[in-house]
Design a protein around this motif. Structure first.
Motif, PDB file in Angstrom:
ATOM      1  N   ASP A  73      17.988  19.589  20.251  1.00  0.00           N
ATOM      2  CA  ASP A  73      16.781  19.088  20.918  1.00  0.00           C
ATOM      3  C   ASP A  73      16.568  19.745  22.286  1.00  0.00           C
ATOM      4  O   ASP A  73      15.465  19.674  22.835  1.00  0.00           O
ATOM      5  N   LEU A  74      17.606  20.381  22.814  1.00  0.00           N
ATOM      6  CA  LEU A  74      17.467  21.068  24.101  1.00  0.00           C
ATOM      7  C   LEU A  74      16.492  22.235  24.014  1.00  0.00           C
ATOM      8  O   LEU A  74      15.997  22.705  25.037  1.00  0.00           O
ATOM      9  N   PHE A  75      16.203  22.710  22.793  1.00  0.00           N
ATOM     10  CA  PHE A  75      15.185  23.751  22.625  1.00  0.00           C
ATOM     11  C   PHE A  75      13.798  23.225  22.986  1.00  0.00           C
ATOM     12  O   PHE A  75      12.871  24.002  23.224  1.00  0.00           O
ATOM     13  N   HIS A  76      13.658  21.900  23.024  1.00  0.00           N
ATOM     14  CA  HIS A  76      12.365  21.279  23.331  1.00  0.00           C
ATOM     15  C   HIS A  76      12.373  20.552  24.680  1.00  0.00           C
ATOM     16  O   HIS A  76      11.418  19.861  25.012  1.00  0.00           O
ATOM     17  N   ILE A  77      13.477  20.702  25.416  1.00  0.00           N
ATOM     18  CA  ILE A  77      13.629  20.006  26.698  1.00  0.00           C
ATOM     19  C   ILE A  77      13.911  21.028  27.795  1.00  0.00           C
ATOM     20  O   ILE A  77      14.809  21.863  27.668  1.00  0.00           O
ATOM     21  N   GLY A  78      13.125  20.980  28.867  1.00  0.00           N
ATOM     22  CA  GLY A  78      13.375  21.801  30.042  1.00  0.00           C
ATOM     23  C   GLY A  78      13.829  20.901  31.179  1.00  0.00           C
ATOM     24  O   GLY A  78      13.456  19.725  31.220  1.00  0.00           O
ATOM     25  N   ALA A  79      14.629  21.427  32.080  1.00  0.00           N
ATOM     26  CA  ALA A  79      15.154  20.573  33.153  1.00  0.00           C
ATOM     27  C   ALA A  79      15.390  21.364  34.431  1.00  0.00           C
ATOM     28  O   ALA A  79      15.755  22.540  34.398  1.00  0.00           O
ATOM     29  N   ILE A 140      11.172  25.459  38.200  1.00  0.00           N
ATOM     30  CA  ILE A 140      10.344  24.839  37.158  1.00  0.00           C
ATOM     31  C   ILE A 140       9.863  25.902  36.171  1.00  0.00           C
ATOM     32  O   ILE A 140       9.836  25.668  34.953  1.00  0.00           O
ATOM     33  N   ALA A 141       9.511  27.086  36.683  1.00  0.00           N
ATOM     34  CA  ALA A 141       9.084  28.177  35.791  1.00  0.00           C
ATOM     35  C   ALA A 141      10.188  28.523  34.795  1.00  0.00           C
ATOM     36  O   ALA A 141       9.924  28.735  33.603  1.00  0.00           O
ATOM     37  N   ILE A 142      11.425  28.580  35.272  1.00  0.00           N
ATOM     38  CA  ILE A 142      12.563  28.855  34.391  1.00  0.00           C
ATOM     39  C   ILE A 142      12.676  27.766  33.323  1.00  0.00           C
ATOM     40  O   ILE A 142      12.901  28.048  32.144  1.00  0.00           O
ATOM     41  N   ALA A 143      12.494  26.509  33.749  1.00  0.00           N
ATOM     42  CA  ALA A 143      12.592  25.384  32.812  1.00  0.00           C
ATOM     43  C   ALA A 143      11.467  25.392  31.781  1.00  0.00           C
ATOM     44  O   ALA A 143      11.607  24.814  30.701  1.00  0.00           O
ATOM     45  N   LEU A 144      10.350  26.058  32.104  1.00  0.00           N
ATOM     46  CA  LEU A 144       9.189  26.087  31.198  1.00  0.00           C
ATOM     47  C   LEU A 144       9.198  27.268  30.228  1.00  0.00           C
ATOM     48  O   LEU A 144       8.391  27.297  29.302  1.00  0.00           O
ATOM     49  N   LEU A 145      10.096  28.222  30.425  1.00  0.00           N
ATOM     50  CA  LEU A 145      10.056  29.469  29.659  1.00  0.00           C
ATOM     51  C   LEU A 145      10.012  29.255  28.150  1.00  0.00           C
ATOM     52  O   LEU A 145       9.294  29.953  27.429  1.00  0.00           O
ATOM     53  N   HIS A 146      10.779  28.304  27.645  1.00  0.00           N
ATOM     54  CA  HIS A 146      10.887  28.130  26.193  1.00  0.00           C
ATOM     55  C   HIS A 146       9.889  27.096  25.654  1.00  0.00           C
ATOM     56  O   HIS A 146      10.078  26.557  24.568  1.00  0.00           O
ATOM     57  N   ASN A 147       8.822  26.859  26.411  1.00  0.00           N
ATOM     58  CA  ASN A 147       7.743  25.950  25.966  1.00  0.00           C
ATOM     59  C   ASN A 147       8.255  24.557  25.610  1.00  0.00           C
ATOM     60  O   ASN A 147       8.038  24.061  24.492  1.00  0.00           O
ATOM     61  N   PRO A 148       8.919  23.879  26.535  1.00  0.00           N
ATOM     62  CA  PRO A 148       9.456  22.554  26.217  1.00  0.00           C
ATOM     63  C   PRO A 148       8.349  21.519  26.060  1.00  0.00           C
ATOM     64  O   PRO A 148       7.262  21.663  26.615  1.00  0.00           O
ATOM     65  N   LYS A 149       8.645  20.479  25.304  1.00  0.00           N
ATOM     66  CA  LYS A 149       7.731  19.355  25.172  1.00  0.00           C
ATOM     67  C   LYS A 149       8.067  18.257  26.180  1.00  0.00           C
ATOM     68  O   LYS A 149       7.241  17.381  26.457  1.00  0.00           O
ATOM     69  N   LEU A 150       9.287  18.302  26.714  1.00  0.00           N
ATOM     70  CA  LEU A 150       9.741  17.329  27.711  1.00  0.00           C
ATOM     71  C   LEU A 150      10.348  18.085  28.878  1.00  0.00           C
ATOM     72  O   LEU A 150      11.200  18.956  28.685  1.00  0.00           O
ATOM     73  N   LEU A 151       9.886  17.768  30.090  1.00  0.00           N
ATOM     74  CA  LEU A 151      10.386  18.403  31.306  1.00  0.00           C
ATOM     75  C   LEU A 151      11.026  17.338  32.184  1.00  0.00           C
ATOM     76  O   LEU A 151      10.384  16.334  32.512  1.00  0.00           O
ATOM     77  N   ILE A 152      12.296  17.554  32.555  1.00  0.00           N
ATOM     78  CA  ILE A 152      13.042  16.579  33.342  1.00  0.00           C
ATOM     79  C   ILE A 152      13.318  17.157  34.728  1.00  0.00           C
ATOM     80  O   ILE A 152      13.922  18.230  34.849  1.00  0.00           O
ATOM     81  N   LEU A 153      12.847  16.457  35.763  1.00  0.00           N
ATOM     82  CA  LEU A 153      12.934  16.946  37.141  1.00  0.00           C
ATOM     83  C   LEU A 153      13.637  15.919  38.024  1.00  0.00           C
ATOM     84  O   LEU A 153      13.230  14.767  38.073  1.00  0.00           O
ATOM     85  N   ASP A 154      14.680  16.353  38.709  1.00  0.00           N
ATOM     86  CA  ASP A 154      15.448  15.477  39.585  1.00  0.00           C
ATOM     87  C   ASP A 154      15.029  15.720  41.035  1.00  0.00           C
ATOM     88  O   ASP A 154      15.271  16.803  41.571  1.00  0.00           O
ATOM     89  N   GLU A 155      14.388  14.738  41.643  1.00  0.00           N
ATOM     90  CA  GLU A 155      13.926  14.829  43.042  1.00  0.00           C
ATOM     91  C   GLU A 155      13.129  16.122  43.286  1.00  0.00           C
ATOM     92  O   GLU A 155      13.486  16.936  44.146  1.00  0.00           O
TER      93      GLU A 155
END
Length: 235
Positions: A73-79, A140-155
């Protein structure tokens, strides 16, 4: 709530003999911004690390799109948790090129994500020379590279100046329109109030409140009331 992209059921984590997260049950609607609020040390980051596979839960369950969470599922999750993972001697484009090569992604994604985070004009400037806000946006750009459906951001607005905070806020609010659900943690109530559709309030590792944001409600008063009640209950 709408269709849920992620749920947790009685999620717990014990670290060093101390229960850091205690029975947290999150419900994250698809295509929304969910703000996880709490004071420092409340268990926010530990919870997010379990959602991204950085930590293994002591007990409880995580569901992604209605099924038990697995590492695929990490293929669909960016963080972006803690500091952005940058090579400071490389440019923004070079940082992204390293990742597209490792992930087997087309180089076209580099220009696409740079455009999303408004970093197309950084040229040969190295990441180490970026402002805090630019570093966060590159993370955030790095986290978006693989077209995630869920983006998780800490502070995500921590340490930013007012202009950086405004840019970050506008960026985060744009994601649900692109089909990306966002979970963000913060202790900055005013910022979360302007970004989030739903909030959860965590204190002492316990999720003490979860609901859709009510514009007519005083979030600061609600937050202080819940934190106070939770602390009294723990005494």
């Amino acid at each position: 709530m709408n269709n849920l992209i992620l749920q947790t059921h009685n999620l717990c984590k014990t670290l060093g003999g101390q229960q850091v997260v205690n029975g947290v049950s999150l419900s994250i609607p698809e295509n929304s911004v969910y703000g996880l609020l709490g004071p420092n040390g409340a268990g926010k980051s530990t919870t997010l690390k379990m959602l991204t596979g950085m930590l293994r839960p002591t007990s409880g369950a995580i569901l992604f799109r209605g099924k038990s969470w697995s590492r695929k599922d990490l293929f669909h999750i960016g963080a972006l948790i803690e500091s952005p993972p940058l090579y400071e001697n490389l440019t923004a484009r070079e940082n992204l090129k390293v990742r597209t090569t490792l992930l087997g992604l087309p180089d076209s994604r580099i220009d696409e994500v740079l455009n999303v985070v408004d970093l197309t004009d950084t040229g040969k400037k190295r990441a180490g020379q970026f402002s805090m806000g630019m570093k966060q946006r590159l993370g955030i750009a790095i986290a978006l590279l693989h077209n995630p459906k869920l983006l998780i951001l800490d502070e995500p607005t921590n340490g930013l100046d007012p202009i950086g905070i405004q840019k970050q806020r506008e960026l985060i609010r744009s994601f649900p329109r692109q089909g990306i659900t966002v979970i963000l943690s913060s202790h900055m109530l005013a910022e979360v109030e302007q970004m989030a559709d739903y909030i959860g309030i965590i204190a002492g590792g316990v999720l003490a409140y979860q609901a859709q944001v009510n514009p007519s409600e005083d979030l600061e008063s609600l937050f202080m009331q819940i934190i106070s009640e939770q602390r009294k209950g723990g005494e």
